[in-house]
Design a protein around this motif. Structure first.
Motif, mmCIF file in Angstrom:
data_model
loop_
_atom_site.group_PDB
_atom_site.id
_atom_site.type_symbol
_atom_site.label_atom_id
_atom_site.label_comp_id
_atom_site.label_asym_id
_atom_site.label_seq_id
_atom_site.Cartn_x
_atom_site.Cartn_y
_atom_site.Cartn_z
ATOM 1 N N GLY A 166 -145.393 2.296 23.933
ATOM 2 C CA GLY A 166 -146.178 3.348 24.585
ATOM 3 C C GLY A 166 -146.489 4.522 23.693
ATOM 4 N N ASP A 167 -147.015 5.573 24.316
ATOM 5 C CA ASP A 167 -147.366 6.786 23.587
ATOM 6 C C ASP A 167 -146.108 7.544 23.185
ATOM 7 O OD1 ASP A 167 -150.041 6.218 23.946
ATOM 8 O OD2 ASP A 167 -150.174 7.361 25.818
ATOM 9 N N ILE A 168 -146.095 8.020 21.945
ATOM 10 C CA ILE A 168 -144.943 8.756 21.438
ATOM 11 C C ILE A 168 -145.369 10.195 21.206
ATOM 12 C CG2 ILE A 168 -143.254 8.955 19.579
ATOM 13 C CD1 ILE A 168 -143.555 5.961 19.106
ATOM 14 N N GLU A 169 -144.922 11.082 22.062
ATOM 15 C CA GLU A 169 -145.282 12.489 21.913
ATOM 16 C C GLU A 169 -144.457 13.169 20.829
ATOM 17 O OE1 GLU A 169 -145.066 14.506 25.613
ATOM 18 O OE2 GLU A 169 -146.597 13.241 26.579
ATOM 19 N N ASN A 170 -143.210 12.767 20.709
ATOM 20 C CA ASN A 170 -142.331 13.375 19.710
ATOM 21 C C ASN A 170 -141.394 12.313 19.160
ATOM 22 O OD1 ASN A 170 -140.536 14.799 18.165
ATOM 23 N ND2 ASN A 170 -139.942 16.255 19.748
ATOM 24 N N PRO A 171 -141.653 11.798 17.958
ATOM 25 C CA PRO A 171 -140.799 10.739 17.393
ATOM 26 C C PRO A 171 -139.382 11.204 17.080
ATOM 27 C CG PRO A 171 -142.366 11.511 15.760
ATOM 28 C CD PRO A 171 -142.759 12.153 17.052
ATOM 29 N N LEU A 172 -139.153 12.531 17.061
ATOM 30 C CA LEU A 172 -137.818 13.038 16.778
ATOM 31 C C LEU A 172 -136.957 13.138 18.027
ATOM 32 C CD1 LEU A 172 -138.722 15.858 14.232
ATOM 33 C CD2 LEU A 172 -137.682 13.641 13.749
ATOM 34 N N ARG B 92 -136.262 16.955 8.743
ATOM 35 C CA ARG B 92 -136.474 15.574 9.197
ATOM 36 C C ARG B 92 -137.934 15.191 9.043
ATOM 37 N NH1 ARG B 92 -133.958 14.215 14.884
ATOM 38 N NH2 ARG B 92 -134.598 12.133 14.125
ATOM 39 N N LEU B 93 -138.148 13.949 8.588
ATOM 40 C CA LEU B 93 -139.515 13.485 8.409
ATOM 41 C C LEU B 93 -139.577 11.976 8.504
ATOM 42 C CD1 LEU B 93 -139.881 12.113 5.352
ATOM 43 C CD2 LEU B 93 -139.752 14.483 4.653
ATOM 44 N N GLY B 94 -140.790 11.479 8.647
ATOM 45 C CA GLY B 94 -141.011 10.046 8.713
ATOM 46 C C GLY B 94 -142.437 9.752 9.109
ATOM 47 N N ALA B 95 -142.651 8.577 9.695
ATOM 48 C CA ALA B 95 -143.991 8.179 10.105
ATOM 49 C C ALA B 95 -143.893 7.244 11.302
ATOM 50 C CB ALA B 95 -144.728 7.486 8.955
ATOM 51 N N ASN C 224 -132.342 19.410 14.795
ATOM 52 C CA ASN C 224 -132.931 19.341 16.133
ATOM 53 C C ASN C 224 -134.181 18.484 16.123
ATOM 54 O OD1 ASN C 224 -135.323 20.929 15.574
ATOM 55 N ND2 ASN C 224 -133.991 22.738 15.538
ATOM 56 N N ASP C 225 -134.795 18.333 17.299
ATOM 57 C CA ASP C 225 -135.911 17.404 17.452
ATOM 58 C C ASP C 225 -137.248 18.119 17.640
ATOM 59 O OD1 ASP C 225 -135.644 18.413 19.984
ATOM 60 O OD2 ASP C 225 -135.134 16.511 20.945
ATOM 61 N N THR C 226 -137.342 19.365 17.176
ATOM 62 C CA THR C 226 -138.594 20.102 17.312
ATOM 63 C C THR C 226 -139.576 19.694 16.220
ATOM 64 O OG1 THR C 226 -137.406 21.996 18.226
ATOM 65 C CG2 THR C 226 -139.636 22.387 17.380
ATOM 66 N N LEU C 227 -140.795 19.317 16.628
ATOM 67 C CA LEU C 227 -141.823 18.920 15.669
ATOM 68 C C LEU C 227 -142.511 20.136 15.080
ATOM 69 C CD1 LEU C 227 -143.661 15.881 17.286
ATOM 70 C CD2 LEU C 227 -142.481 15.911 15.092
ATOM 71 N N VAL C 228 -142.765 20.109 13.786
ATOM 72 C CA VAL C 228 -143.583 21.106 13.107
ATOM 73 C C VAL C 228 -144.957 20.538 12.801
ATOM 74 C CG1 VAL C 228 -143.815 22.444 10.980
ATOM 75 C CG2 VAL C 228 -141.602 22.309 12.137
ATOM 76 N N ASP C 229 -145.002 19.272 12.395
ATOM 77 C CA ASP C 229 -146.276 18.640 12.058
ATOM 78 C C ASP C 229 -146.229 17.182 12.489
ATOM 79 O OD1 ASP C 229 -148.835 18.269 10.958
ATOM 80 O OD2 ASP C 229 -147.966 17.526 9.096
ATOM 81 N N TYR C 230 -147.276 16.727 13.140
ATOM 82 C CA TYR C 230 -147.386 15.336 13.586
ATOM 83 C C TYR C 230 -148.862 15.007 13.480
ATOM 84 C CZ TYR C 230 -146.379 11.274 16.618
ATOM 85 O OH TYR C 230 -146.220 10.002 17.137
ATOM 86 N N SER C 231 -149.248 14.431 12.313
ATOM 87 C CA SER C 231 -150.665 14.325 11.995
ATOM 88 C C SER C 231 -150.932 13.056 11.200
ATOM 89 C CB SER C 231 -151.106 15.545 11.179
ATOM 90 O OG SER C 231 -150.498 15.522 9.891
#
Length: 769
Positions: free
Chosen positions: A97-103, A248-251, A231-238
């Protein structure tokens, strides 16, 4: 070559061809109940160990837990370790499904029990996703099947993923930073990058793993950055193709198909080398079935076929034999060509957990079953000393630690030397490395578990050992270190003697007797008097209950075993130990006290009150009866330990595998021998099979036969022939059956027989100086 040896070698070849020995390997043996074994996919001594990572709120040492939630499937693990988890890096996680926040928490439970066999691992998630795994030495394959009509098919690559720890003490791994770059190919997608981490059970500083991943199906992707590593707060998801950060980072990769295949290589040198590893070991189009077949072939040719039998009537025994061989050879890891710290023509081995666990029975068996790898291993240990100043007693991610007792790597080198390991080993450097352990105090690494001296390498309590001849309570683990330091010094004596260094040999022989200065003749327990005991900083004896070790931890006087257990551990000076214990009859009574209360009338239960089969300091104890004319009691107790505490099941070990240490003890029991490390002596037990052929390499073999052992309980030796001649000693030497091969022909029966009337096993440190 003796005719019987030719027959043994021919039998080995025919059996390995006729039988599928892999059917007896149960890869999940010992993965629950505290055994901590790794049930995923690996080659013998392979760098990649591809398997699941599960979260339960407690440490998942090998990544695996029988319950809990999946948090990823990662490339690097260890097996049978404790202390704290290590690795669990280069991870993928399938998500629907849709992933709003992978963290955010993407964990999920299984729908059915995982399926594992040699070369294959499968997990079925409750959302309908299945994951199948395959591996080579330095690369791995993930195959996903996503359910139809359940939303997008996604795979998260989280560079910051590690196996967490909840124990504290500065052992938990941390993600320190990394990078990832994504390239869209004509068919599929490739991502490369690296992650840096620290700690684990050996408190290692920063280490870096490079990865090169390929998806064979087309995908869209988004890279992501978190606020920080905690923590699981996103800064960039692009849709940025590259990210690098200490947070934390990834794809996230999203596919329009339900079947996805990923091939990933790893390296400790560079991303280019990681790509080379995957491109050469798992080229595009390779099937997972091919990988499984290759893994089975490698284990069969390199490991399983080294021990064969025609006695196939008891499947449980065969499963114990071959499953134990498997778990023995998962680590250490052959990382030759993957050492980022220095350039050398020598081999490099890593992930050594630990010689405190392995030196008694693990490394002697590695020598016999893998002589080429064993020589490389010895060379690697010496090379680490050349570049880092000390050999390791334990090592992982290119860093020494943790040393639990003595510098037991010295015992390992001594064992190799007296058993003729030469080849390309530079024994002048080898002895110099041992001298460093014996004479140089390592800098204190201020481990919070014991701040008294170094836990990283060497012998931190050397000042007392050299100046006083014993170790005071100024140092943690004072008594258990003293008995181990004595054994370490005996190892130096052995090598110095062989090299013709007479003054050094005499010095270390005398120092190996200093365990006697730790023997308190006034300590009492169970109506016995005299045990190893602590001495305070003024040299006075400290009152001690021989049946208690307090916390049995780093800062205590005894580490992970009772004073009574350690008081049987002067294996190089047994005649003195027997004398101190009150003579042969009293020594037998002491041994019996270790095992009292364990045997029921029906032999259906076995619950020893003092002997701990999961404690390495107790490993040799059941066999010590051979020194005092009661080989039958060695058979009685060692066989019942094996029968009662081992089984080919997930909970089938008496404790933590300790990187194959438990399995090595069982394998010696199966063979019917037990090694005294640092000496050429093997104590005789009782073999399990009617015939067993051990391929020693170089066209040599040891053939063990047993007649009369078909009936249940027919475990006692009635007579023995060694190389065709009648034998009356409860021991054999390396030269008798291993140096050039040999034969051991047992006659067994249901009642003890007084057959071992010859000379007692050697006690080499007891001779006068």
């Amino acid at each position: 070559m003796r005719p019987s040896l030719r027959i043994g070698l021919a039998l080995t070849a025919s059996l390995s061809q006729a039988q599928d020995l892999t059917q007896y390997v149960l890869t999940d043996t010992g993965d629950t109940g505290g055994g901590n074994t790794f049930p995923g996919v690996s080659l013998p001594l392979g760098m990649v160990k591809l398997g699941p990572d599960l979260y339960t709120g407690s440490d998942s040492y090998s990544g695996y837990q029988a319950d809990g939630d999946f948090i990823g499937f990662s490339m690097l693990h260890e097996s049978g370790t404790g202390g704290a988890p290590k690795y669990g890096v280069v991870s993928q996680m399938p998500v629907l499904g849709d992933i709003e926040n992978p963290l955010s928490d993407q964990s999920i439970n299984r729908s059915v029990a995982d399926e594992t066999r040699l070369g294959y691992y499968k997990s079925s998630l409750v959302n309908g996703i299945t994951v199948e795994l395959g591996a080579t030495g330095r690369a791995g394959m993930f195959q996903y099947v996503f359910p139809e009509d359940s939303g997008a098919s996604n795979v998260i690559v989280d560079v910051s993923h590690v196996l967490p720890s909840y124990r504290g003490q500065g052992l938990g791994q941390s993600y320190l930073g990394g990078n990832i770059s994504v390239t869209t190919l004509e068919t599929g997608v490739r991502y490369v990058g690296s992650g840096s981490y620290d700690n684990g059970w050996n408190r290692a500083p920063e280490w870096t793993v490079y990865f090169c991943g390929n998806f064979e199906q087309n995908a869209t992707f988004r890279t992501f950055l978190g606020a920080d590593a905690e923590n699981d707060t996103l800064v960039d998801y692009s849709d940025a193709t590259s990210q690098a950060s200490e947070v934390r980072l990834g794809a996230v990769f999203t596919f329009n198909t339900t079947e996805v295949t990923s091939r990933v290589g790893v390296s400790f040198i560079s991303a280019d080398q990681a790509c080379h590893n995957v491109d050469t070991e798992i080229p595009a189009g390779t099937s997972r079935e091919t990988l499984e077949d290759d893994v089975k072939t490698a284990w069969t040719d390199q490991v399983l076929s080294k021990v064969t039998t025609t006695d196939t009537s008891n499947t449980t025994k065969l499963q114990l034999l071959y499953s134990s061989l498997y778990h023995l050879l998962l680590i250490p890891t052959n990382k030759t060509g993957e050492n980022p710290l220095w350039t050398s023509s020598e081999p490099y081995y890593d992930d050594i957990f630990t010689f405190w666990d392995l030196f008694r029975s693990g490394t002697p068996l590695l020598h016999i079953l893998q002589p080429v790898a064993y020589e490389e291993f010895i060379r690697s240990l010496i090379d680490i000393w050349r570049f880092e100043g000390f050999m390791p007693d334990a090592r992982s991610s290119f860093f020494n630690g943790a040393t639990q007792g003595g510098s037991n790597v010295d015992n390992v080198l001594a064992d190799a030397y007296v058993k003729g390991v030469r080849g390309a080993v530079n024994w002048t450097d080898g002895f110099s490395a041992m001298l460093t352990d014996a004479e140089t105090v390592p800098p204190n690494n201020n481990d919070s578990r014991d701040t008294s001296s170094s836990t990283k390498e060497g012998r931190g309590a050397l000042p007392d050992w050299i100046d006083l001849g014993y170790i005071t309570t100024k140092y943690g683990r004072s008594v258990s270190r003293a008995i181990e330091y004595a054994g370490n010094d005996f190892g130096l004596y052995q090598v110095a003697s062989g090299l013709g260094l007479d003054s050094e040999a005499e010095k270390y022989l005398n120092r190996s007797r200093q365990w006697r200065n730790q023997w308190n003749p006034d300590l009492t327990a169970l109506n016995f008097t005299g045990f190893l005991g602590p001495r305070d900083e003024d040299g006075a004896w400290v009152d001690q209950d021989p049946l208690s070790c307090g916390g049995c931890y780093w800062g205590d006087d005894y580490y992970e075993a009772l004073p009574m257990e350690y008081s049987f551990n002067a294996h190089h000076d047994m005649a003195t130990l027997i004398d101190y214990s009150g003579g042969s009859d009293a020594f037998i009574a002491r041994l019996e006290a270790m095992f009292e209360g364990g045997l029921s009338d029906s032999n259906s239960q076995f619950n020893y009150t003092l002997f701990n089969p999961g404690n390495e300091p107790s490993f040799t104890t059941p066999y010590l009866y051979n020194f005092v004319g009661r080989q039958d009691l060695s058979v009685k107790h060692s066989r019942f330990v094996a029968d009662s505490y081992y089984s080919p099941t997930p909970a089938g070990l008496p404790g933590n595998s300790d990187a194959g240490a438990m399995e090595s003890w069982l394998l010696w029991n199966i063979i019917g021998l037990y090694p005294i490390t640092g000496q050429t002596t093997f104590l005789i037990g009782s073999p399990w099979f009617a015939d067993l052929t051990i391929d020693l390499g170089g066209g040599k073999s040891l053939v063990v036969t047993a007649t009369g052992g078909d009936d249940e309980g027919a475990i006692y030796v009635q007579s023995l022939q060694v190389n065709g001649a009648a034998w009356d000693k409860a021991w054999v030497a390396w030269e008798d059956v291993f140096a050039d091969g040999g034969t051991l022909d047992f006659v067994l029966g249901s009642e003890p027989a007084d057959w071992a009337t010859g000379e007692a096993p050697p006690s080499p440190a007891t001779k006068t100086s």
